[in-house]
Motif scaffolding. Structure first.
Motif, PDB file in Angstrom:
ATOM      1  N   ILE A  42     -19.713 -10.433  52.069  1.00 17.09           N
ATOM      2  CA  ILE A  42     -20.446  -8.886  51.663  1.00 17.09           C
ATOM      3  C   ILE A  42     -19.057  -8.751  50.536  1.00 17.09           C
ATOM      4  CG2 ILE A  42     -19.121  -6.328  52.313  1.00 17.09           C
ATOM      5  CD1 ILE A  42     -18.000  -7.480  55.049  1.00 17.09           C
ATOM      6  N   GLY A  43     -20.285  -8.368  49.519  1.00 19.24           N
ATOM      7  CA  GLY A  43     -19.724  -8.675  48.208  1.00 19.24           C
ATOM      8  C   GLY A  43     -18.805  -7.582  47.381  1.00 19.24           C
ATOM      9  N   ALA A  44     -18.079  -7.435  46.669  1.00 15.06           N
ATOM     10  CA  ALA A  44     -16.930  -5.816  46.657  1.00 15.06           C
ATOM     11  C   ALA A  44     -17.010  -6.072  44.888  1.00 15.06           C
ATOM     12  CB  ALA A  44     -15.660  -6.284  47.168  1.00 15.06           C
ATOM     13  N   ARG A  45     -16.512  -5.101  44.066  1.00 18.18           N
ATOM     14  CA  ARG A  45     -15.976  -6.453  42.811  1.00 18.18           C
ATOM     15  C   ARG A  45     -14.503  -4.789  42.947  1.00 18.18           C
ATOM     16  NH1 ARG A  45     -20.424  -1.932  41.454  1.00 18.18           N
ATOM     17  NH2 ARG A  45     -21.953  -3.519  42.273  1.00 18.18           N
ATOM     18  N   TYR A  46     -14.261  -5.315  42.231  1.00 19.28           N
ATOM     19  CA  TYR A  46     -12.869  -5.104  41.392  1.00 19.28           C
ATOM     20  C   TYR A  46     -12.867  -4.451  39.849  1.00 19.28           C
ATOM     21  CZ  TYR A  46     -12.318  -9.577  39.425  1.00 19.28           C
ATOM     22  OH  TYR A  46     -12.061 -10.911  38.888  1.00 19.28           O
ATOM     23  N   MET A  47     -12.003  -3.665  39.644  1.00 12.83           N
ATOM     24  CA  MET A  47     -11.723  -3.302  37.998  1.00 12.83           C
ATOM     25  C   MET A  47      -9.914  -3.037  37.512  1.00 12.83           C
ATOM     26  SD  MET A  47     -12.890   0.476  36.219  1.00 12.83           S
ATOM     27  CE  MET A  47     -14.921  -0.602  36.715  1.00 12.83           C
ATOM     28  N   ALA A  48      -9.920  -3.422  36.557  1.00 18.75           N
ATOM     29  CA  ALA A  48      -9.206  -3.556  36.304  1.00 18.75           C
ATOM     30  C   ALA A  48      -8.679  -2.774  35.012  1.00 18.75           C
ATOM     31  CB  ALA A  48      -7.733  -5.104  36.085  1.00 18.75           C
ATOM     32  N   VAL A  49      -7.666  -2.790  34.012  1.00 19.09           N
ATOM     33  CA  VAL A  49      -6.971  -2.412  32.670  1.00 19.09           C
ATOM     34  C   VAL A  49      -5.580  -2.422  32.698  1.00 19.09           C
ATOM     35  CG1 VAL A  49      -6.145   0.247  33.549  1.00 19.09           C
ATOM     36  CG2 VAL A  49      -7.052  -0.440  30.689  1.00 19.09           C
ATOM     37  N   LEU A  50      -5.386  -3.641  31.668  1.00 22.39           N
ATOM     38  CA  LEU A  50      -4.366  -4.223  31.023  1.00 22.39           C
ATOM     39  C   LEU A  50      -4.150  -3.302  29.688  1.00 22.39           C
ATOM     40  CD1 LEU A  50      -5.945  -6.954  32.922  1.00 22.39           C
ATOM     41  CD2 LEU A  50      -4.724  -7.874  31.459  1.00 22.39           C
TER      42      LEU A  50
ATOM     43  N   VAL B 209       1.119  -3.296  31.813  1.00 18.71           N
ATOM     44  CA  VAL B 209       1.255  -2.893  32.907  1.00 18.71           C
ATOM     45  C   VAL B 209      -0.601  -2.781  33.195  1.00 18.71           C
ATOM     46  CG1 VAL B 209       1.383  -0.513  34.357  1.00 18.71           C
ATOM     47  CG2 VAL B 209       3.028  -1.593  31.858  1.00 18.71           C
ATOM     48  N   ALA B 210      -0.434  -4.097  34.336  1.00 18.80           N
ATOM     49  CA  ALA B 210      -2.329  -4.116  34.619  1.00 18.80           C
ATOM     50  C   ALA B 210      -2.199  -3.298  36.177  1.00 18.80           C
ATOM     51  CB  ALA B 210      -2.343  -5.509  35.094  1.00 18.80           C
ATOM     52  N   VAL B 211      -2.815  -2.362  36.207  1.00 14.45           N
ATOM     53  CA  VAL B 211      -3.083  -1.340  37.282  1.00 14.45           C
ATOM     54  C   VAL B 211      -5.063  -1.850  37.491  1.00 14.45           C
ATOM     55  CG1 VAL B 211      -4.074   0.697  37.803  1.00 14.45           C
ATOM     56  CG2 VAL B 211      -2.166   0.304  35.841  1.00 14.45           C
ATOM     57  N   MET B 212      -4.530  -2.609  39.082  1.00 14.15           N
ATOM     58  CA  MET B 212      -6.388  -2.731  39.161  1.00 14.15           C
ATOM     59  C   MET B 212      -6.466  -2.069  40.452  1.00 14.15           C
ATOM     60  SD  MET B 212      -7.452  -6.388  41.145  1.00 14.15           S
ATOM     61  CE  MET B 212      -7.401  -6.631  42.613  1.00 14.15           C
ATOM     62  N   THR B 213      -7.802  -1.923  41.028  1.00 11.69           N
ATOM     63  CA  THR B 213      -8.014  -1.131  41.381  1.00 11.69           C
ATOM     64  C   THR B 213      -9.965  -1.461  42.163  1.00 11.69           C
ATOM     65  OG1 THR B 213      -8.911   1.427  41.938  1.00 11.69           O
ATOM     66  CG2 THR B 213      -9.600   1.149  39.681  1.00 11.69           C
ATOM     67  N   TRP B 214     -10.563  -0.228  42.923  1.00 12.29           N
ATOM     68  CA  TRP B 214     -12.241  -0.912  43.867  1.00 12.29           C
ATOM     69  C   TRP B 214     -12.928  -0.341  41.827  1.00 12.29           C
ATOM     70  CZ3 TRP B 214     -13.373  -2.399  47.988  1.00 12.29           C
ATOM     71  CH2 TRP B 214     -12.997  -2.265  48.675  1.00 12.29           C
TER      72      TRP B 214
ATOM     73  N   PRO C 195      -9.745   5.616  47.324  1.00 11.00           N
ATOM     74  CA  PRO C 195     -10.572   4.268  46.863  1.00 11.00           C
ATOM     75  C   PRO C 195     -10.978   4.200  45.686  1.00 11.00           C
ATOM     76  CG  PRO C 195     -11.757   4.786  48.682  1.00 11.00           C
ATOM     77  CD  PRO C 195     -10.366   6.191  48.659  1.00 11.00           C
ATOM     78  N   PHE C 196     -12.229   5.176  45.404  1.00 12.82           N
ATOM     79  CA  PHE C 196     -12.675   5.529  44.530  1.00 12.82           C
ATOM     80  C   PHE C 196     -12.320   5.616  43.036  1.00 12.82           C
ATOM     81  CE2 PHE C 196     -15.116   3.570  47.645  1.00 12.82           C
ATOM     82  CZ  PHE C 196     -15.541   2.086  46.831  1.00 12.82           C
ATOM     83  N   ALA C 197     -11.456   6.336  43.275  1.00 12.41           N
ATOM     84  CA  ALA C 197     -10.285   7.489  42.257  1.00 12.41           C
ATOM     85  C   ALA C 197     -10.998   7.042  41.042  1.00 12.41           C
ATOM     86  CB  ALA C 197      -9.263   8.053  43.357  1.00 12.41           C
ATOM     87  N   LEU C 198     -10.065   5.743  41.040  1.00 14.62           N
ATOM     88  CA  LEU C 198     -10.139   5.574  39.356  1.00 14.62           C
ATOM     89  C   LEU C 198     -11.214   4.419  38.531  1.00 14.62           C
ATOM     90  CD1 LEU C 198      -6.386   4.563  39.173  1.00 14.62           C
ATOM     91  CD2 LEU C 198      -7.379   6.888  38.331  1.00 14.62           C
ATOM     92  N   SER C 199     -12.243   4.526  39.520  1.00 17.33           N
ATOM     93  CA  SER C 199     -13.620   3.086  39.807  1.00 17.33           C
ATOM     94  C   SER C 199     -13.795   3.731  38.439  1.00 17.33           C
ATOM     95  CB  SER C 199     -14.229   2.859  41.015  1.00 17.33           C
ATOM     96  OG  SER C 199     -13.014   2.475  42.197  1.00 17.33           O
ATOM     97  N   ASP C 200     -13.774   3.459  37.162  1.00 14.12           N
ATOM     98  CA  ASP C 200     -14.261   4.483  36.528  1.00 14.12           C
ATOM     99  C   ASP C 200     -14.036   3.907  34.862  1.00 14.12           C
ATOM    100  OD1 ASP C 200     -16.824   5.922  34.697  1.00 14.12           O
ATOM    101  OD2 ASP C 200     -14.960   6.369  33.747  1.00 14.12           O
ATOM    102  N   PRO C 201     -13.547   2.857  33.678  1.00 12.86           N
ATOM    103  CA  PRO C 201     -13.466   2.261  33.095  1.00 12.86           C
ATOM    104  C   PRO C 201     -13.231   3.807  31.712  1.00 12.86           C
ATOM    105  CG  PRO C 201     -15.460   1.177  32.843  1.00 12.86           C
ATOM    106  CD  PRO C 201     -16.127   2.791  33.814  1.00 12.86           C
TER     107      PRO C 201
END
Length: 266
Positions: free
Chosen positions: A255-263, A141-146, A175-181
């Protein structure tokens, strides 16, 4: 993650995110395309992979997975976005419904993806638990967020509509609720998944001109909600002001952006 409503995801999001489905599909959806590709590669999606994209939108990530040889299914709350997903992936199984109540049997998929989706469910942990249920044991299960907003150019564009909207209730997802590893890994663990790895990446939003940028930005569910409260002109003005620092000499925008995902393992 705190649950603040007993409403179903489709009740909250379906109308808003489908209001300008073509604009979303043709302009804004691809801005995170690099993140989709990174997640699909990290999950080893390839020929024969059974993949469900939860909150599939207009089907761009599903299309990219299908191009890798995956067998595609998708679910979303917005019928007009699903119409486009079916155009893009005629062989895919796309259904309207809720992330908290997936219309699939246990262990149906090798990979379930959620691209900026699960944190906006009415009950995020319940939605992710459903994703675990339909993933085979040992599947992903892969969850990608900002990504982390500090120093991110796109964060200022995302924040542009905040003054136009009522203050969210305490604990409401954003949008940034999960933006921390650590928080992202904790979120998947709360749903009974085992975090395997967290990946991050940088991307750029790119628009050829202001009209195209506004067409894309004004198509989000948040923008549709704001326009219903204060009018389209106010939304466009807020977005135009936020875009101004990123105008290039030729009139385009970068415009620079960044994503994060947990597998995570099911």
């Amino acid at each position: 993650m705190t649950t603040t409503s007993s409403q179903r995801t489709s009740d909250v999001n379906g109308r808003l995110w489908g209001a300008r489905a073509r604009d979303w599909a043709e302009v804004q959806e691809a801005q995170f395309g690099g993140g989709y590709d990174h997640v699909l590669a990290s999950a080893s999606v390839g020929p024969g992979t059974r993949l469900l994209d939860a909150g599939c939108g207009a089907g761009l990530a599903a299309r990219r997975a299908a191009d890798l040889g995956a067998i595609i299914a998708g679910i979303d709350a917005a019928p007009l976005l699903l119409d486009i997903a079916r155009e893009r992936c005629p062989d895919g199984d796309f259904r309207e419904g809720d992330l908290e109540e997936l219309p699939h049997a246990d262990d149906s998929f090798d990979v379930v993806t959620g691209f900026n989706a699960f944190q906006f469910a009415a009950n995020p942990v319940a939605a992710l638990s459903e994703a675990r249920r339909v993933t085979r044991p040992g599947g992903i299960v892969a969850v990608m967020t900002w990504g982390r907003p500090d120093g991110m150019e796109a964060a200022s564009v995302v924040a542009a509509l905040r003054p136009l909207l009522p203050a969210p209730p305490p604990g409401a997802p954003g949008p940034f609720a999960l933006s921390d590893p650590d928080r992202l890994s904790g979120f998947v663990a709360d749903a009974g998944l085992v975090p395997r790895e967290v990946i991050e990446g940088d991307i750029f939003w790119a628009y050829p001109d202001e009209a195209t940028a506004l067409r894309g930005l004004n198509s989000s569910g948040v923008a549709i909600r704001a326009a219903g409260l204060v009018g389209e002109a106010a939304v466009s003005a807020a977005h135009a002001a936020a875009l101004a620092p990123f105008r290039q000499p030729d009139g385009s925008f970068r415009i620079g952006a960044r994503y994060m995902a947990v597998l995570a393992l099911a």
